[in-house]
Write a protein that holds these residues in place. Structure first.
Motif, PDB file in Angstrom:
ATOM      1  N   ILE A 436       0.838  -1.196   0.000  1.00 51.08           N
ATOM      2  CA  ILE A 436       0.000   0.000   0.000  1.00 51.08           C
ATOM      3  C   ILE A 436       0.874   1.248   0.000  1.00 51.08           C
ATOM      4  O   ILE A 436       1.658   1.458   0.933  1.00 51.08           O
ATOM      5  CB  ILE A 436      -0.933   0.014   1.230  1.00 51.08           C
ATOM      6  CG1 ILE A 436      -1.826  -1.236   1.232  1.00 51.08           C
ATOM      7  CG2 ILE A 436      -1.777   1.278   1.248  1.00 51.08           C
ATOM      8  CD1 ILE A 436      -2.692  -1.362   2.478  1.00 51.08           C
ATOM      9  N   PRO A 437       0.767   2.093  -1.027  1.00 51.94           N
ATOM     10  CA  PRO A 437       1.535   3.343  -1.030  1.00 51.94           C
ATOM     11  C   PRO A 437       1.157   4.222   0.150  1.00 51.94           C
ATOM     12  O   PRO A 437       0.020   4.189   0.634  1.00 51.94           O
ATOM     13  CB  PRO A 437       1.138   4.000  -2.362  1.00 51.94           C
ATOM     14  CG  PRO A 437       0.624   2.878  -3.213  1.00 51.94           C
ATOM     15  CD  PRO A 437      -0.013   1.914  -2.261  1.00 51.94           C
ATOM     16  N   LYS A 438       2.106   5.035   0.592  1.00 53.24           N
ATOM     17  CA  LYS A 438       1.853   5.908   1.734  1.00 53.24           C
ATOM     18  C   LYS A 438       0.720   6.894   1.473  1.00 53.24           C
ATOM     19  O   LYS A 438      -0.004   7.275   2.389  1.00 53.24           O
ATOM     20  CB  LYS A 438       3.130   6.682   2.087  1.00 53.24           C
ATOM     21  CG  LYS A 438       4.128   5.896   2.918  1.00 53.24           C
ATOM     22  CD  LYS A 438       5.256   6.790   3.390  1.00 53.24           C
ATOM     23  CE  LYS A 438       6.158   6.049   4.369  1.00 53.24           C
ATOM     24  NZ  LYS A 438       7.268   6.916   4.850  1.00 53.24           N
ATOM     25  N   ARG A 439       0.580   7.334   0.235  1.00 55.63           N
ATOM     26  CA  ARG A 439      -0.364   8.411  -0.043  1.00 55.63           C
ATOM     27  C   ARG A 439      -1.445   8.035  -1.039  1.00 55.63           C
ATOM     28  O   ARG A 439      -2.637   8.229  -0.776  1.00 55.63           O
ATOM     29  CB  ARG A 439       0.408   9.639  -0.569  1.00 55.63           C
ATOM     30  CG  ARG A 439      -0.465  10.848  -0.880  1.00 55.63           C
ATOM     31  CD  ARG A 439       0.353  11.985  -1.469  1.00 55.63           C
ATOM     32  NE  ARG A 439       1.066  11.594  -2.678  1.00 55.63           N
ATOM     33  CZ  ARG A 439       0.497  11.562  -3.896  1.00 55.63           C
ATOM     34  NH1 ARG A 439      -0.764  11.889  -4.049  1.00 55.63           N
ATOM     35  NH2 ARG A 439       1.202  11.205  -4.947  1.00 55.63           N
ATOM     36  N   VAL A 440      -1.085   7.501  -2.188  1.00 55.69           N
ATOM     37  CA  VAL A 440      -2.047   7.253  -3.258  1.00 55.69           C
ATOM     38  C   VAL A 440      -3.015   6.146  -2.843  1.00 55.69           C
ATOM     39  O   VAL A 440      -2.609   5.105  -2.318  1.00 55.69           O
ATOM     40  CB  VAL A 440      -1.324   6.881  -4.565  1.00 55.69           C
ATOM     41  CG1 VAL A 440      -2.325   6.584  -5.684  1.00 55.69           C
ATOM     42  CG2 VAL A 440      -0.387   8.022  -4.981  1.00 55.69           C
ATOM     43  N   ASP A 441      -4.286   6.361  -3.098  1.00 58.94           N
ATOM     44  CA  ASP A 441      -5.327   5.468  -2.590  1.00 58.94           C
ATOM     45  C   ASP A 441      -5.699   4.323  -3.510  1.00 58.94           C
ATOM     46  O   ASP A 441      -6.136   3.267  -3.040  1.00 58.94           O
ATOM     47  CB  ASP A 441      -6.608   6.280  -2.298  1.00 58.94           C
ATOM     48  CG  ASP A 441      -6.493   7.115  -1.042  1.00 58.94           C
ATOM     49  OD1 ASP A 441      -5.805   6.684  -0.096  1.00 58.94           O
ATOM     50  OD2 ASP A 441      -7.088   8.205  -1.007  1.00 58.94           O
ATOM     51  N   ASN A 442      -5.610   4.517  -4.819  1.00 60.89           N
ATOM     52  CA  ASN A 442      -6.179   3.515  -5.730  1.00 60.89           C
ATOM     53  C   ASN A 442      -5.186   2.987  -6.747  1.00 60.89           C
ATOM     54  O   ASN A 442      -5.542   2.626  -7.857  1.00 60.89           O
ATOM     55  CB  ASN A 442      -7.416   4.075  -6.443  1.00 60.89           C
ATOM     56  CG  ASN A 442      -7.084   5.204  -7.406  1.00 60.89           C
ATOM     57  OD1 ASN A 442      -6.119   5.929  -7.217  1.00 60.89           O
ATOM     58  ND2 ASN A 442      -7.898   5.341  -8.450  1.00 60.89           N
ATOM     59  N   LEU A 443      -3.921   2.914  -6.345  1.00 59.32           N
ATOM     60  CA  LEU A 443      -2.898   2.254  -7.152  1.00 59.32           C
ATOM     61  C   LEU A 443      -2.111   1.329  -6.252  1.00 59.32           C
ATOM     62  O   LEU A 443      -1.654   1.737  -5.183  1.00 59.32           O
ATOM     63  CB  LEU A 443      -1.964   3.278  -7.805  1.00 59.32           C
ATOM     64  CG  LEU A 443      -0.871   2.706  -8.721  1.00 59.32           C
ATOM     65  CD1 LEU A 443      -0.570   3.656  -9.877  1.00 59.32           C
ATOM     66  CD2 LEU A 443       0.419   2.422  -7.941  1.00 59.32           C
ATOM     67  N   LEU A 444      -1.971   0.061  -6.678  1.00 57.35           N
ATOM     68  CA  LEU A 444      -1.216  -0.912  -5.888  1.00 57.35           C
ATOM     69  C   LEU A 444      -0.178  -1.613  -6.761  1.00 57.35           C
ATOM     70  O   LEU A 444      -0.400  -1.822  -7.956  1.00 57.35           O
ATOM     71  CB  LEU A 444      -2.147  -1.958  -5.265  1.00 57.35           C
ATOM     72  CG  LEU A 444      -2.825  -1.548  -3.949  1.00 57.35           C
ATOM     73  CD1 LEU A 444      -3.981  -0.607  -4.206  1.00 57.35           C
ATOM     74  CD2 LEU A 444      -3.307  -2.781  -3.182  1.00 57.35           C
ATOM     75  N   PRO A 445       0.948  -2.023  -6.156  1.00 58.57           N
ATOM     76  CA  PRO A 445       2.002  -2.738  -6.884  1.00 58.57           C
ATOM     77  C   PRO A 445       1.843  -4.249  -6.742  1.00 58.57           C
ATOM     78  O   PRO A 445       1.326  -4.726  -5.728  1.00 58.57           O
ATOM     79  CB  PRO A 445       3.261  -2.272  -6.166  1.00 58.57           C
ATOM     80  CG  PRO A 445       2.821  -2.132  -4.732  1.00 58.57           C
ATOM     81  CD  PRO A 445       1.368  -1.697  -4.780  1.00 58.57           C
ATOM     82  N   VAL A 446       2.282  -5.011  -7.745  1.00 59.15           N
ATOM     83  CA  VAL A 446       2.213  -6.478  -7.624  1.00 59.15           C
ATOM     84  C   VAL A 446       3.473  -7.175  -8.141  1.00 59.15           C
ATOM     85  O   VAL A 446       3.450  -8.382  -8.390  1.00 59.15           O
ATOM     86  CB  VAL A 446       0.979  -7.056  -8.363  1.00 59.15           C
ATOM     87  CG1 VAL A 446      -0.314  -6.588  -7.734  1.00 59.15           C
ATOM     88  CG2 VAL A 446       1.016  -6.744  -9.849  1.00 59.15           C
ATOM     89  N   CYS A 447       4.559  -6.441  -8.290  1.00 57.99           N
ATOM     90  CA  CYS A 447       5.793  -7.067  -8.785  1.00 57.99           C
ATOM     91  C   CYS A 447       6.936  -6.792  -7.814  1.00 57.99           C
ATOM     92  O   CYS A 447       6.754  -6.908  -6.613  1.00 57.99           O
ATOM     93  CB  CYS A 447       6.109  -6.545 -10.187  1.00 57.99           C
ATOM     94  SG  CYS A 447       4.952  -7.115 -11.446  1.00 57.99           S
ATOM     95  N   LYS A 448       8.073  -6.393  -8.370  1.00 60.03           N
ATOM     96  CA  LYS A 448       9.223  -6.056  -7.540  1.00 60.03           C
ATOM     97  C   LYS A 448       9.147  -4.609  -7.077  1.00 60.03           C
ATOM     98  O   LYS A 448      10.130  -4.069  -6.578  1.00 60.03           O
ATOM     99  CB  LYS A 448      10.502  -6.311  -8.350  1.00 60.03           C
ATOM    100  CG  LYS A 448      10.735  -7.797  -8.638  1.00 60.03           C
ATOM    101  CD  LYS A 448      11.789  -8.025  -9.682  1.00 60.03           C
ATOM    102  CE  LYS A 448      11.284  -7.713 -11.061  1.00 60.03           C
ATOM    103  NZ  LYS A 448      10.254  -8.666 -11.520  1.00 60.03           N
ATOM    104  N   ASN A 449       7.989  -3.992  -7.257  1.00 59.35           N
ATOM    105  CA  ASN A 449       7.791  -2.585  -6.918  1.00 59.35           C
ATOM    106  C   ASN A 449       7.091  -2.391  -5.577  1.00 59.35           C
ATOM    107  O   ASN A 449       6.596  -1.305  -5.287  1.00 59.35           O
ATOM    108  CB  ASN A 449       7.004  -1.882  -8.023  1.00 59.35           C
ATOM    109  CG  ASN A 449       5.746  -2.648  -8.439  1.00 59.35           C
ATOM    110  OD1 ASN A 449       5.480  -3.737  -7.941  1.00 59.35           O
ATOM    111  ND2 ASN A 449       4.983  -2.085  -9.352  1.00 59.35           N
ATOM    112  N   ILE A 450       7.043  -3.438  -4.747  1.00 64.51           N
ATOM    113  CA  ILE A 450       6.408  -3.336  -3.431  1.00 64.51           C
ATOM    114  C   ILE A 450       7.359  -2.660  -2.443  1.00 64.51           C
ATOM    115  O   ILE A 450       8.489  -2.297  -2.782  1.00 64.51           O
ATOM    116  CB  ILE A 450       5.966  -4.717  -2.911  1.00 64.51           C
ATOM    117  CG1 ILE A 450       7.182  -5.597  -2.595  1.00 64.51           C
ATOM    118  CG2 ILE A 450       5.053  -5.403  -3.910  1.00 64.51           C
ATOM    119  CD1 ILE A 450       6.850  -6.870  -1.855  1.00 64.51           C
ATOM    120  N   GLY A 451       6.925  -2.514  -1.209  1.00 61.04           N
ATOM    121  CA  GLY A 451       7.699  -1.804  -0.201  1.00 61.04           C
ATOM    122  C   GLY A 451       8.790  -2.630   0.433  1.00 61.04           C
ATOM    123  O   GLY A 451       8.768  -2.900   1.646  1.00 61.04           O
TER     124      GLY A 451
END
Length: 529
Positions: A436-451
Motif C-alpha cells: 500500500i503506497p503511503k499516499r495514493v489510494d487507488n494504485l497498488l504494486p504487484v511485482c518487484k515494486n512493493i515496499g
C-alpha cells in the motif's frame, strides 16, 4: 471504464487478473510484449523456488498452475513411461527448480487459465501496449493513457483501481506515486548489509537470457558480435573484486565470496544440484522423452556471465533504456560466441523457436530490481535475516500477512559496483502494508515494486512470491470494491483485516508458515557454484 486496469502482464499481473476475475470484477490487463507471463515467458526464466514447494509454501492457484504445466507435458509430449507417471515431473530436470519447463508451455497454461474470463468478457488483454501518461489529482489516479506500439495510437482507460504490474514500476513516476530506486543508506534503513551512502542508481544487474541446445559434430557458430573484443576483455569493477574476465569459466561464490570454477558440459552433467551450468536451468531433458523425440536437451542461459552492469534501467529515459538493452543483448551473444569458439562448443545452437524471437534472445530482459513504492510498511533485512532471529526458524511475524515466501537474500552484482550480497533468510510473510503506497489510494504494486528495500528485494522478487502478491492484491481489490473501502482502511482496522485474511485462507492463500518446518529441507538452490 473498468473495475481494474492492470498495466503489465507478468507473473504478478496475471495472478492479479485471475483472482480479480474469479471474484467477479471486470479487468483490463495490458502488456508491452506480445506474450504475457513475464519471468516465466518473455524473460525466459524457470521459477526459482524453495524446497517445500511441492507440499506447502505457495497459493493454491500457483500449485494448480504448476500441475497444469506438468499435465500439458503428459498430454502433448512423448514422455517415457516412468516420466509420464512421475507426479513431480520436472521436464528439464534443471536443479534450480523442481519445475523447469519451456516458456511456450508456461505461456499456454497461463492463457488457458485466463481464457474463460476472456470469453465471458470479464477480462480484456491488450498486448503491445505501454503506459505513456496518467491523469491524477490529489491521492487518486483517474486514468492511464497507453500507446499501442504496433500502430502508435493512444488509448486512455479509466478505472476504479490501477495495478502497477510492470517490471520496472513504470506507473509510479507517471502517477506521481512516491518511490525509491537503487540502494538506501544504512542510516535510512538500519540494515547491516546496506552501504553508508544511498545510491539511487545502484540497481542489480539485469540479463537478457537465451535458450540453447547442443549438437555434437555440427557447427552453429553465430556471427562474431560487433563489440566482441570489448566483452571478451571486460572485467567488472566490483567490491569485493571479481576474479578475472566476466566471459570466462571463473567467478565468485555468492555465499563465500571465494573464487569458483564453473562446469559446463553439455549432455554430460549429472542430474543433481550444483552439478554445472548445463543442468542448472535446463528446461528440456531429452532422456525423459521417447527415443528419437529430441536430439538434444535445451537449457536456459541465465548465468553470471550475462549480468549487465553498465547501466541502470530504473532511472533511464526510454531511449537510454533501449540502448542499454541492446548492449546487454550484445553481451549475451558475446558469451554464446565465447562458448562456441574459445571453448570449442560449435554445436551450441541458439534456439529462437524456444523464446519466440527472431534474434534468438528472450523477448524482454530479466529484471531483478524495480522502482519501489514508499509504502505504509517497508520490509527490512532485520525482519527476515536469520542473523536477527538466532535460534528461530521463521522470520518476524507480520499481523497483516497476506501470503508467504522463502528465498535467500540474493542480490546479484549491481551497477554501482557492489558484488554479490547473499544473506541467509528465514521463511517470511508478505505484509499488506508493503503493498500500500503511503499516499495514493487507488494504485497498488504487484511485482518487484512493493515496499521492500534494495536488500530485501533480493528475497521477495521470485516467481511464486510475485504470484502470491498479485493474487492477494486481486482479492483485496474485490474485497474493497464489494465493501466500498480503501486498501489502507482494511489494513488499519483489525476486524476488516481479519475478515480479509480469512477470505484469503478460504481461497487457498497460505498466510503463515508451519511452526515445525526444517530449514535445511527448504533451502533454495541458487547459483551454480
Amino acid at each position: 471504464m473498468t473495475d481494474i486496469l492492470i498495466v503489465g502482464g507478468g507473473v504478478g499481473g496475471c495472478a492479479c487478473a485471475l483472482a480479480a476475475c474469479n471474484a467477479g470484477l471486470t479487468v483490463i490487463m495490458t502488456e508491452e510484449s506480445d506474450w504475457i507471463g513475464g519471468q516465466f515467458t518473455t524473460q525466459a526464466t524457470p521459477p526459482d523456488e524453495h524446497g517445500w514447494i511441492e507440499r506447502f509454501g505457495c497459493t493454491q492457484t500457483y500449485r494448480t498452475f504448476r500441475e497444469r504445466v506438468r499435465q500439458y507435458y503428459r498430454t502433448n509430449y512423448p514422455l517415457k513411461p516412468e516420466a509420464l507417471t512421475n507426479p513431480v515431473l520436472n521436464p528439464g530436470n534443471g536443479w534450480v527448480s523442481p519445475l523447469c519447463a519451456e516458456p511456450k508451455v508456461f505461456l499456454h497454461v497461463l492463457k488457458d487459465m485466463l481464457q474463460p474470463h476472456v470469453q465471458n468478457h470479464k477480462l480484456t488483454i491488450l498486448t503491445k501496449h505501454i503506459p505513456v501518461a496518467a491523469d491524477s489529482t490529489g491521492n487518486t489516479v483517474h486514468a492511464i493513457t497507453l500507446q499501442n506500439t504496433r500502430t502508435s495510437e493512444p488509448t486512455t482507460i479509466t478505472a476504479r483501481y490501477f495495478v502497477d504490474a510492470t517490471e520496472l514500476g513504470d506507473l509510479l513516476p507517471l502517477t506521481g506515486t512516491e518511490y525509491v530506486t537503487g540502494s538506501e543508506s544504512q542510516a535510512d534503513t538500519g540494515e547491516p548489509s546496506a552501504k553508508p551512502i544511498a545510491n539511487p542508481a545502484n540497481s542489480q544487474a539485469f540479463s537478457v537470457c537465451f535458450a540453447i541446445s547442443y549438437h555434437e559434430g555440427e557447427d552453429w557458430t553465430i556471427d562474431r558480435p560487433k563489440n566482441y573484443d570489448f566483452w571478451r576483455e571486460f572485467t567488472p569493477s566490483l567490491s569485493p573484486a571479481w576474479v578475472g574476465r566476466l566471459l570466462s569459466m571463473s567467478g565468485i561464490s555468492p555465499r563465500t565470496m571465494q573464487p569458483v570454477q564453473y562446469t559446463f558440459k553439455p549432455h554430460n552433467e549429472p542430474n543433481k544440484a550444483f552439478a554445472g551450468l548445463w543442468t542448472y536451468r535446463r528446461i528440456l531433458h531429452k532422456d525423459l522423452f521417447k527415443d528419437g523425440a529430441f536430439d538434444s536437451d535445451i537449457t536456459l542461459v541465465n548465468y553470471p556471465q550475462i549480468d549487465y552492469l553498465l547501466g541502470d534501467l530504473c532511472n533511464a529515459s526510454a531511449e537510454e533504456k533501449e540502448r542499454l538493452i541492446a548492449k546487454a543483448k550484445e553481451q549475451s551473444l558475446s558469451f554464446l560466441y565465447y562458448l562456441q569458439t574459445e571453448l570449442g562448443f560449435k554445436g551450441l545452437k541458439l534456439r529462437a523457436d524456444v523464446v519466440g524471437t527472431e534474434d534468438g534472445l528472450a523477448k524482454r530482459p530479466y529484471i531483478r530490481e524495480s522502482r519501489r513504492i514508499k509504502a505504509e510498511f517497508t520490509i527490512k533485512e532485520q525482519h527476515v535475516s536469520a542473523q536477527y532471529r538466532p535460534g528461530q526458524i521463521l522470520a518476524e511475524p507480520f499481523p497483516d500477512s497476506v501470503g508467504i515466501g522463502f528465498y535467500r537474500i540474493d542480490l546479484h552484482p549491481s551497477v554501482g559496483g557492489d558484488n554479490y550480497v547473499d544473506v541467509e533468510s528465514l521463511p517470511f510473510q508478505i505484509p499488506l502494508g508493503a503493498l500500500i503506497p503511503k499516499r495514493v489510494d487507488n494504485l497498488l504494486p504487484v511485482c518487484k515494486n512493493i515496499g521492500t528495500t534494495h536488500i530485501t528485494n533480493g528475497c521477495y522478487r521470485l516467481h511464486p512470491i510475485e504470484w502470491n502478491i498479485g493474487e492477494s492484491v486481486g482479492n483485496l481489490l474485490a474485497f474493497c470494491l464489494g465493501e466500498d473501502l480503501r486498501p489502507r482502511a482494511v489494513r488499519n482496522d483489525r476486524t476488516l483485516l481479519q475478515h480479509f485474511q480469512q477470505l484469503l485462507i478460504d481461497k487457498g492463500v497460505e498466510i503463515a508458515w508451519p511452526d515445525d518446518i526444517k530449514l535445511e529441507e527448504g533451502d533454495p538452490h541458487i547459483h551454480a557454484m
